[in-house]
Motif scaffolding. Structure first.
Motif, mmCIF file in Angstrom:
data_model
loop_
_atom_site.group_PDB
_atom_site.id
_atom_site.type_symbol
_atom_site.label_atom_id
_atom_site.label_comp_id
_atom_site.label_asym_id
_atom_site.label_seq_id
_atom_site.Cartn_x
_atom_site.Cartn_y
_atom_site.Cartn_z
ATOM 1 N N UNK A 2 0.862 -1.172 0.000
ATOM 2 C CA UNK A 2 0.000 0.000 0.000
ATOM 3 C C UNK A 2 0.908 1.234 0.000
ATOM 4 N N UNK A 3 0.348 2.399 0.093
ATOM 5 C CA UNK A 3 1.136 3.630 0.071
ATOM 6 C C UNK A 3 2.182 3.649 1.185
ATOM 7 N N UNK A 4 1.836 3.180 2.373
ATOM 8 C CA UNK A 4 2.748 3.203 3.518
ATOM 9 C C UNK A 4 3.314 1.829 3.846
ATOM 10 N N UNK A 38 -1.808 4.437 8.176
ATOM 11 C CA UNK A 38 -1.770 3.066 8.698
ATOM 12 C C UNK A 38 -3.165 2.604 9.096
ATOM 13 N N UNK A 39 -3.933 3.446 9.765
ATOM 14 C CA UNK A 39 -5.285 3.042 10.168
ATOM 15 C C UNK A 39 -6.176 2.836 8.950
ATOM 16 N N UNK A 40 -5.998 3.663 7.917
ATOM 17 C CA UNK A 40 -6.787 3.482 6.691
ATOM 18 C C UNK A 40 -6.433 2.161 6.009
ATOM 19 N N UNK A 41 -5.149 1.856 5.942
ATOM 20 C CA UNK A 41 -4.733 0.594 5.339
ATOM 21 C C UNK A 41 -5.201 -0.593 6.186
ATOM 22 N N UNK A 42 -5.161 -0.445 7.496
ATOM 23 C CA UNK A 42 -5.648 -1.496 8.388
ATOM 24 C C UNK A 42 -7.136 -1.750 8.156
ATOM 25 N N UNK A 43 -7.896 -0.686 7.972
ATOM 26 C CA UNK A 43 -9.332 -0.837 7.708
ATOM 27 C C UNK A 43 -9.570 -1.559 6.379
ATOM 28 N N UNK A 44 -8.747 -1.268 5.362
ATOM 29 C CA UNK A 44 -8.876 -1.979 4.079
ATOM 30 C C UNK A 44 -8.638 -3.477 4.261
ATOM 31 N N UNK A 45 -7.607 -3.819 5.034
ATOM 32 C CA UNK A 45 -7.289 -5.226 5.281
ATOM 33 C C UNK A 45 -8.419 -5.891 6.070
ATOM 34 N N UNK A 52 -11.604 -5.001 6.273
ATOM 35 C CA UNK A 52 -12.786 -5.139 5.417
ATOM 36 C C UNK A 52 -12.622 -6.282 4.432
ATOM 37 N N UNK A 53 -11.429 -6.444 3.904
ATOM 38 C CA UNK A 53 -11.157 -7.538 2.973
ATOM 39 C C UNK A 53 -11.340 -8.890 3.664
ATOM 40 N N UNK A 54 -10.767 -9.051 4.846
ATOM 41 C CA UNK A 54 -10.916 -10.308 5.584
ATOM 42 C C UNK A 54 -12.387 -10.612 5.869
ATOM 43 N N UNK A 55 -13.137 -9.595 6.280
ATOM 44 C CA UNK A 55 -14.567 -9.800 6.551
ATOM 45 C C UNK A 55 -15.321 -10.189 5.291
ATOM 46 N N UNK A 56 -15.013 -9.519 4.209
ATOM 47 C CA UNK A 56 -15.719 -9.774 2.955
ATOM 48 C C UNK A 56 -15.426 -11.164 2.400
ATOM 49 N N UNK A 107 -6.117 -5.115 -4.902
ATOM 50 C CA UNK A 107 -5.535 -4.278 -5.958
ATOM 51 C C UNK A 107 -6.460 -3.107 -6.299
ATOM 52 N N UNK A 108 -7.764 -3.312 -6.413
ATOM 53 C CA UNK A 108 -8.642 -2.149 -6.668
ATOM 54 C C UNK A 108 -8.659 -1.152 -5.498
ATOM 55 N N UNK A 109 -8.191 -1.564 -4.334
ATOM 56 C CA UNK A 109 -8.157 -0.706 -3.158
ATOM 57 C C UNK A 109 -6.813 -0.001 -2.981
ATOM 58 N N UNK A 110 -5.916 -0.148 -3.949
ATOM 59 C CA UNK A 110 -4.645 0.559 -3.898
ATOM 60 C C UNK A 110 -3.436 -0.310 -3.643
ATOM 61 N N UNK A 111 -3.612 -1.620 -3.527
ATOM 62 C CA UNK A 111 -2.472 -2.511 -3.345
ATOM 63 C C UNK A 111 -1.724 -2.629 -4.672
ATOM 64 N N UNK A 112 -0.410 -2.507 -4.606
ATOM 65 C CA UNK A 112 0.418 -2.749 -5.781
ATOM 66 C C UNK A 112 1.339 -3.934 -5.484
ATOM 67 N N UNK A 113 1.692 -4.653 -6.529
ATOM 68 C CA UNK A 113 2.540 -5.832 -6.375
ATOM 69 C C UNK A 113 3.824 -5.585 -7.141
ATOM 70 N N UNK A 114 4.939 -5.624 -6.419
ATOM 71 C CA UNK A 114 6.246 -5.484 -7.060
ATOM 72 C C UNK A 114 6.693 -6.837 -7.555
ATOM 73 N N UNK A 115 7.204 -6.883 -8.752
ATOM 74 C CA UNK A 115 7.638 -8.165 -9.299
ATOM 75 C C UNK A 115 9.062 -8.484 -8.905
#
Length: 142
Positions: free
Chosen positions: A19-21, A58-65, A67-71, A134-142
């Motif tokens: 994520x960004x941070x 960090x709290x915003x990224x934690x909330x994304x994680x 929400x993802x786990x719940x979903x 990924x649609x929530x801002x996660x990027x994957x470095x190769x």
């Protein structure tokens, strides 16, 4: 100084993305799922040592994680913690808990004895999280 991942975190988890941070990693224990969110900051051990802006990120990224786990998994409870007694590098645990898991209702710390998750299952979970985040801002470095 650049970000360096603690060796224990590297050994005990698999890279999911950034994520960004923070870097997101999937714990290798066959439990959960259990994600680790690690701010890419040098020598930070506590949340309050981050700048106010980074704390909010960090709290915003934690909330994304969370929400993802719940979903994806509909856990009975999410355990989110920044313990750091064994690994001082700041990292947040996000653990999906279920009433029928091996140590319910106890916390996993000090109670869980899990085997490593088999490689194909670990890879499938990593890909599932990448697809969802990924649609929530996660990027994957190769």
């Amino acid at each position: 100084m650049s970000f360096s991942l603690h060796p224990r975190l590297a050994a005990d988890s698999t890279y999911v993305g950034d994520f960004a941070l923070s870097q997101l990693r999937l714990a290798g224990a066959d439990f959960g799922p259990w994600l680790l969110l690690i701010p890419r900051k040098h020598d930070i051990e506590e949340i309050h040592h981050l700048s106010p802006s980074d704390q909010q990120t960090l709290w915003q990224e934690s909330a994304l994680v969370a929400n993802c786990l719940e979903s994806l998994f509909t856990p009975d409870k999410l355990n989110i913690a920044a313990i750091g007694n064994l690994v001082p590098q700041l990292h947040l645990h996000h653990v999906a808990r279920f009433r029928d898991d091996a140590v319910w209702p106890n916390p996993i710390w000090g109670h869980l004895h899990a085997n490593p998750r088999p490689g194909p299952q670990q890879t499938a979970l990593v890909n599932q999280f990448r697809d969802a985040l990924t649609p929530q801002g996660l990027t994957v470095l190769s």
